[in-house]
Design a protein around this motif. Structure first.
Motif, mmCIF file in Angstrom:
data_model
loop_
_atom_site.group_PDB
_atom_site.id
_atom_site.type_symbol
_atom_site.label_atom_id
_atom_site.label_comp_id
_atom_site.label_asym_id
_atom_site.label_seq_id
_atom_site.Cartn_x
_atom_site.Cartn_y
_atom_site.Cartn_z
ATOM 1 N N GLY A 36 0.817 -1.199 0.000
ATOM 2 C CA GLY A 36 0.000 0.000 0.000
ATOM 3 C C GLY A 36 0.851 1.250 0.000
ATOM 4 N N GLU A 37 0.184 2.410 -0.050
ATOM 5 C CA GLU A 37 0.885 3.696 -0.104
ATOM 6 C C GLU A 37 0.081 4.709 0.706
ATOM 7 O OE1 GLU A 37 2.109 6.979 -3.478
ATOM 8 O OE2 GLU A 37 1.757 4.915 -4.102
ATOM 9 N N ILE A 38 0.500 4.964 1.930
ATOM 10 C CA ILE A 38 -0.237 5.875 2.805
ATOM 11 C C ILE A 38 -0.142 7.303 2.274
ATOM 12 C CG2 ILE A 38 1.675 6.342 4.396
ATOM 13 C CD1 ILE A 38 -0.455 6.160 6.682
ATOM 14 N N ALA A 39 -1.257 8.009 2.352
ATOM 15 C CA ALA A 39 -1.306 9.408 1.924
ATOM 16 C C ALA A 39 -2.282 10.149 2.829
ATOM 17 C CB ALA A 39 -1.761 9.500 0.466
ATOM 18 N N GLY A 44 -8.574 13.097 5.140
ATOM 19 C CA GLY A 44 -8.064 12.147 6.132
ATOM 20 C C GLY A 44 -6.916 11.328 5.589
ATOM 21 N N VAL A 45 -6.762 10.132 6.145
ATOM 22 C CA VAL A 45 -5.720 9.210 5.715
ATOM 23 C C VAL A 45 -6.329 8.268 4.677
ATOM 24 C CG1 VAL A 45 -6.141 7.614 7.639
ATOM 25 C CG2 VAL A 45 -3.943 7.567 6.474
ATOM 26 N N THR A 46 -5.546 7.932 3.657
ATOM 27 C CA THR A 46 -6.049 7.098 2.565
ATOM 28 C C THR A 46 -4.936 6.228 2.003
ATOM 29 O OG1 THR A 46 -7.343 7.154 0.514
ATOM 30 C CG2 THR A 46 -5.618 8.825 0.749
ATOM 31 N N ASN A 47 -5.307 5.352 1.081
ATOM 32 C CA ASN A 47 -4.365 4.494 0.377
ATOM 33 C C ASN A 47 -4.295 4.960 -1.074
ATOM 34 O OD1 ASN A 47 -2.791 2.443 -0.627
ATOM 35 N ND2 ASN A 47 -4.320 0.831 -0.358
ATOM 36 N N ASP A 48 -3.134 5.410 -1.513
ATOM 37 C CA ASP A 48 -2.963 5.879 -2.895
ATOM 38 C C ASP A 48 -2.516 4.774 -3.851
ATOM 39 O OD1 ASP A 48 -3.851 8.455 -2.980
ATOM 40 O OD2 ASP A 48 -1.877 9.403 -2.876
ATOM 41 N N SER A 49 -2.329 3.556 -3.354
ATOM 42 C CA SER A 49 -1.870 2.462 -4.198
ATOM 43 C C SER A 49 -2.990 1.969 -5.115
ATOM 44 C CB SER A 49 -1.373 1.304 -3.340
ATOM 45 O OG SER A 49 -1.045 0.198 -4.152
ATOM 46 N N LEU A 50 -2.640 1.686 -6.361
ATOM 47 C CA LEU A 50 -3.590 1.103 -7.316
ATOM 48 C C LEU A 50 -3.521 -0.421 -7.319
ATOM 49 C CD1 LEU A 50 -2.942 3.560 -10.285
ATOM 50 C CD2 LEU A 50 -4.973 3.476 -8.823
ATOM 51 N N THR A 51 -2.530 -0.981 -6.592
ATOM 52 C CA THR A 51 -2.307 -2.424 -6.671
ATOM 53 C C THR A 51 -2.409 -3.175 -5.348
ATOM 54 O OG1 THR A 51 0.071 -2.055 -6.479
ATOM 55 C CG2 THR A 51 -0.841 -2.226 -8.720
ATOM 56 N N HIS A 52 -2.210 -2.497 -4.211
ATOM 57 C CA HIS A 52 -2.175 -3.206 -2.928
ATOM 58 C C HIS A 52 -3.043 -2.532 -1.875
ATOM 59 C CE1 HIS A 52 1.645 -4.573 -4.770
ATOM 60 N NE2 HIS A 52 1.325 -5.714 -4.157
ATOM 61 N N ASP A 53 -3.634 -3.341 -0.994
ATOM 62 C CA ASP A 53 -4.316 -2.821 0.178
ATOM 63 C C ASP A 53 -3.278 -2.281 1.158
ATOM 64 O OD1 ASP A 53 -6.690 -3.633 -0.949
ATOM 65 O OD2 ASP A 53 -6.994 -5.332 0.398
ATOM 66 N N LEU A 54 -3.718 -1.427 2.059
ATOM 67 C CA LEU A 54 -2.845 -0.777 3.031
ATOM 68 C C LEU A 54 -3.357 -1.042 4.440
ATOM 69 C CD1 LEU A 54 -0.710 1.457 3.919
ATOM 70 C CD2 LEU A 54 -2.588 3.082 3.615
ATOM 71 N N THR A 55 -2.470 -1.432 5.336
ATOM 72 C CA THR A 55 -2.826 -1.554 6.743
ATOM 73 C C THR A 55 -2.240 -0.369 7.489
ATOM 74 O OG1 THR A 55 -2.856 -3.967 6.616
ATOM 75 C CG2 THR A 55 -2.683 -2.995 8.814
ATOM 76 N N ILE A 56 -3.099 0.291 8.290
ATOM 77 C CA ILE A 56 -2.651 1.431 9.077
ATOM 78 C C ILE A 56 -2.874 1.150 10.564
ATOM 79 C CG2 ILE A 56 -3.006 3.165 7.278
ATOM 80 C CD1 ILE A 56 -5.644 3.922 8.726
ATOM 81 N N ARG A 57 -2.046 1.778 11.389
ATOM 82 C CA ARG A 57 -2.203 1.723 12.847
ATOM 83 C C ARG A 57 -2.288 3.165 13.334
ATOM 84 N NH1 ARG A 57 2.176 -1.452 15.021
ATOM 85 N NH2 ARG A 57 0.836 -3.218 14.548
ATOM 86 N N CYS A 58 -3.373 3.454 14.064
ATOM 87 C CA CYS A 58 -3.615 4.803 14.572
ATOM 88 C C CYS A 58 -3.585 4.775 16.098
ATOM 89 C CB CYS A 58 -4.972 5.311 14.092
ATOM 90 S SG CYS A 58 -5.193 5.223 12.291
ATOM 91 N N PRO A 59 -2.939 5.761 16.711
ATOM 92 C CA PRO A 59 -2.762 5.730 18.163
ATOM 93 C C PRO A 59 -4.042 6.022 18.939
ATOM 94 C CG PRO A 59 -1.949 7.807 17.296
ATOM 95 C CD PRO A 59 -2.331 6.959 16.111
ATOM 96 N N ILE A 60 -4.158 5.372 20.079
ATOM 97 C CA ILE A 60 -5.176 5.691 21.074
ATOM 98 C C ILE A 60 -4.390 5.890 22.356
ATOM 99 C CG2 ILE A 60 -7.115 4.809 22.417
ATOM 100 C CD1 ILE A 60 -7.945 3.213 19.920
ATOM 101 N N ARG A 61 -4.265 7.126 22.776
ATOM 102 C CA ARG A 61 -3.449 7.434 23.949
ATOM 103 C C ARG A 61 -4.204 7.085 25.226
ATOM 104 N NH1 ARG A 61 -1.878 10.113 19.957
ATOM 105 N NH2 ARG A 61 0.270 10.570 19.520
ATOM 106 N N ASN A 62 -3.617 6.179 25.991
ATOM 107 C CA ASN A 62 -4.222 5.698 27.220
ATOM 108 C C ASN A 62 -4.317 6.822 28.245
ATOM 109 O OD1 ASN A 62 -5.255 3.991 29.121
ATOM 110 N ND2 ASN A 62 -3.399 2.789 29.401
ATOM 111 N N LEU A 139 -7.160 -0.590 4.497
ATOM 112 C CA LEU A 139 -7.797 0.244 3.480
ATOM 113 C C LEU A 139 -7.568 -0.390 2.113
ATOM 114 C CD1 LEU A 139 -6.629 3.777 4.689
ATOM 115 C CD2 LEU A 139 -8.583 2.436 5.448
ATOM 116 N N SER A 140 -8.636 -0.554 1.359
ATOM 117 C CA SER A 140 -8.519 -1.191 0.046
ATOM 118 C C SER A 140 -7.787 -0.283 -0.934
ATOM 119 C CB SER A 140 -9.903 -1.554 -0.492
ATOM 120 O OG SER A 140 -10.700 -0.398 -0.585
ATOM 121 N N LYS A 141 -7.288 -0.905 -1.994
ATOM 122 C CA LYS A 141 -6.553 -0.155 -3.011
ATOM 123 C C LYS A 141 -7.477 0.841 -3.701
ATOM 124 C CE LYS A 141 -7.309 -3.799 -6.368
ATOM 125 N NZ LYS A 141 -6.708 -4.887 -7.111
#
Length: 158
Positions: A36-39, A44-62, A139-141
Motif C-alpha cells: 500500500g501507499e499511505i497518503a 483524512g488518511v487514505t491508500n494511494d496504491s492502485l495495486t495493494h491494500d494498506l494496513t494502518i495503525r492509529c494511536p489511542i493514547r491511554n 484500506l482497500s486499493k
C-alpha cells in the motif's frame, strides 16, 4: 469539617464518573508493513496504491486511571473497511504482551459516515499501566478516483 468532607466527596464522585473525550487527527496514523501507499489530505488518511491494500495503525493514547470505552470515527469507504481495536498489555516475566482484539467493519457508502465503536470486550480492564491501545484498519486499493478515507476519530474514556 463536615462541609469539607461533603465537598471532597462530591469532587471525588465527579472525578470517578468523569468522561474524557480526546479527538485525534488522522495524520497520526502510520503504515504497517510494506504494501500500500499511505497518503494524507484534507479528507483524512487514505491508500494511494492502485495495486495493494494498506494496513494502518492509529494511536489511542491511554488515559491512566480511566477505562477505554470506545471511539467515534468519521470515514468514507468505497469498499468495506476491516478494522480492529487492539489492546496490548505488558507484564512482568511475560515473553510478549497480552493481545486482545475487537474486530469491526466500516460499511461502504457515498459520502462521510460517523460511526461509534464500543471497546467493551477490550477496554474494561483496570490494569492501565503497561497497556497500549490502537486502531488498526485495512484500506482497500484505489480504484480509479474512488478511494477510502479514515477521518478524525474521538477516543472515549471514563
Amino acid at each position: 469539617m463536615k462541609h469539607i468532607l461533603l465537598v471532597s466527596g462530591l469532587l471525588l464522585s465527579f472525578a470517578v464518573s468523569a468522561q474524557v473525550r480526546v479527538s485525534v487527527d488522522p495524520t497520526e496514523c502510520q503504515q504497517v508493513g510494506g504494501d500500500g501507499e499511505i497518503a494524507f489530505d484534507e479528507a483524512g488518511v487514505t491508500n494511494d496504491s492502485l495495486t495493494h491494500d494498506l494496513t494502518i495503525r492509529c494511536p489511542i493514547r491511554n488515559q491512566v486511571g480511566l477505562k477505554f470505552q470506545g471511539l467515534d470515527i468519521w470515514h468514507q469507504p468505497h469498499r468495506t473497511v476491516y478494522c480492529s481495536l487492539v489492546r496490548r498489555h505488558w507484564s512482568h516475566y511475560a515473553t510478549k504482551p497480552t493481545l486482545l482484539k475487537k474486530d469491526f467493519t466500516l460499511s461502504s457508502y457515498p459520502g462521510f459516515l460517523f460511526q461509534s465503536v464500543s471497546a467493551s470486550t477490550i477496554g474494561d480492564s483496570n490494569r492501565d499501566v503497561g497497556t497500549a491501545y490502537s486502531l488498526e484498519c485495512r484500506l482497500s486499493k484505489k480504484v480509479g478516483n474512488q478511494q477510502t478515507y479514515i477521518g478524525a476519530y474521538t477516543v472515549n474514556f471514563s
